[in-house]
Design a protein around this motif. Structure first.
Motif, PDB file in Angstrom:
ATOM      1  N   ASP A 128       0.820  -1.215   0.000  1.00 54.74           N
ATOM      2  CA  ASP A 128       0.000   0.000   0.000  1.00 54.74           C
ATOM      3  C   ASP A 128       0.852   1.263   0.000  1.00 54.74           C
ATOM      4  N   ALA A 129       1.919   1.258   0.775  1.00 55.17           N
ATOM      5  CA  ALA A 129       2.688   2.483   0.976  1.00 55.17           C
ATOM      6  C   ALA A 129       4.061   2.108   1.496  1.00 55.17           C
ATOM      7  N   ASP A 177       6.270   3.074   4.527  1.00 59.02           N
ATOM      8  CA  ASP A 177       6.183   3.773   5.812  1.00 59.02           C
ATOM      9  C   ASP A 177       7.595   4.152   6.256  1.00 59.02           C
TER      10      ASP A 177
HETATM   11 MG   LIG Z   1       1.901  -0.994   4.457  1.00 62.25          MG
END
Ligand SMILES: [Mg+2]
Ligand SMILES: Nc1ncnc2c1ncn2[C@@H]1O[C@H](COP(=O)(O)OP(=O)(O)O)[C@@H](O)[C@H]1O
Length: 366
Positions: free
Chosen positions: A16-17, A19
């Motif tokens: 998703d991303a 971090d």
């Molecule tokens: Mg993540």
């Protein structure tokens, strides 16, 4: 010189991303002072998904994605430094997990593979970068995963109190922190991964925000029973798993002969994650606080199901421990970087099954 500031970079199986956190060493442990979670660029995410799901790719693509992922990590670090008003020279090291593209702890020749060239991260940030944290544990016969229980123990364990830290990323893992400061931990199985995959297939959304899709459905018992029959759930620890197992190719054949609507399947997948997690927690802990981190902590229905199943426990997210649940894992990699510079072995024998607690990570100097 070993200083007070470390950066941790984590991107898990959810894709998703990335971090990224800056953490500061204090007497209370490492504390986050700034964080950023840039979404993975769509094309990079698609390339990673292809590599992870197909288990086959050409070497040129692999090399280029390794490079591109590292550049994306370095950009995120530089952006975060700018946001925090800090200089690279203030940071002792970046701990970079890398993106796992294949984790295979049980094959004849066990291996785990993360990409995101640490040379590039060091060169583009001007900060020593530490990566390849898992493979020394595997060289000593461990699963190489999960690594975070050692950090959970270092930061969150409380003498005289039994606590569970539950990280719900794509995969979920638990750390059972004993009242005697012991730690036990392993991957319980799917966290958000199957829910993400199903809502993506049905609606083209990368995840089921607020569980709004799952909330429209009901648990389909025959499907739930079928999913729970997977041998992973009765395997004894140490155990770890990943996207190479719990993915749509695992799920879809099990939907044959199942008469459930799309929303019922979504709701059942949520119940499935909650049940496989809560069962494992109950096996090792009969009461105490369960502190949840990872994106699953933001799923209200998942949190509610966990609390309903864990009647003897109190389920809450790690805000209760003054740590943002979305950054616990990234802080763990800042901590692992610090431990590597200090050349401290990471106490993981009881978690990964390694023959010894090893010093983890390789150092790349800019
Ligand atoms: Mg993540
Ligand atoms: N508001 C939300 N509602 C439901 N699920 C969420 C929400 N925010 C995040 N998530 C879930 O958390 C996942 C990301 O969690 P994360 O801890 O970053 O996992 P990973 O470590 O695998 O990258 C998303 O893919 C999604 O499934």
């Amino acid at each position: 010189m070993i200083g007070n500031y470390y950066i941790g970079i984590m991107s898990g199986t959810s894709l998703d991303a990335i971090d990224v956190v800056i953490a500061q060493r204090t007497e209370q442990g490492l504390q986050q002072i700034a964080g950023l979670a840039p979404t993975l660029p769509e094309q990079l995410r698609a390339q990673l998904l292809t590599i992870c799901s197909n288990k086959a790719t050409d070497l040129q693509t692999l090399g280029e994605v390794d490079h591109l992922f590292a550049l994306t990590c370095a950009d995120a670090v530089n952006q975060l430094l700018h946001k925090a008003g800090m200089q690279a020279s203030q940071i002792s090291a970046v701990g970079s997990h890398g993106q796992t593209i294949f984790h295979s702890p049980l094959s004849a020749m066990p291996f785990t593979q993360q990409i995101g060239d640490a040379n590039i991260i060091a060169a583009k940030t001007g900060i020593p970068c530490i990566s390849d944290f898992r493979r020394m544990d595997m060289a000593y016969g461990g699963q190489g995963a999960p690594l975070v229980p050692a950090f959970h123990q270092a930061l969150f364990s409380q003498q005289g109190e039994q606590r569970t830290i539950l990280n719900i990323g794509g995969i979920a893992n638990i750390s059972i922190l004993g009242a005697d400061n012991s730690v036990l931990g392993y991957d319980t199985g799917p966290g958000n991964m199957l829910m993400d995959a199903w809502v993506d297939k049905c609606l083209g959304h990368s995840f089921d925000k607020g569980a709004s899709f799952a909330l429209q459905g009901e648990v389909h018992l025959p499907l739930l029973i079928k999913l729970l029959a997977d041998p992973y759930f009765t395997l004894n620890a140490p155990k770890s798993t990943g996207r190479e197992k719990f993915n749509l190719n695992w799920l879809i054949p099990q939907l044959n002969g199942i008469d459930a609507s799309d929303v019922d399947i979504q709701r059942t997948l949520l119940e499935f994650s909650a049940l496989t997690i809560s069962d494992q927690i109950k096996q090792h802990s009969d009461s105490g606080d369960v502190f949840v981190c990872g994106g699953g902590a933001l799923n209200p229905l998942l949190m509610q199901c966990l609390q309903q199943q864990l009647t003897m426990h109190k389920v809450q997210d790690t805000h209760a421990l003054n740590v943002d649940p979305m950054y616990v894992e990234a802080i763990a990699f800042a901590w692992l970087a610090e431990q590597r510079l200090l050349e401290k072995p990471i106490p993981l024998k009881a978690v990964t099954g390694a023959q010894k607690d090893a010093i983890l990570g390789c150092v790349y100097l800019p």
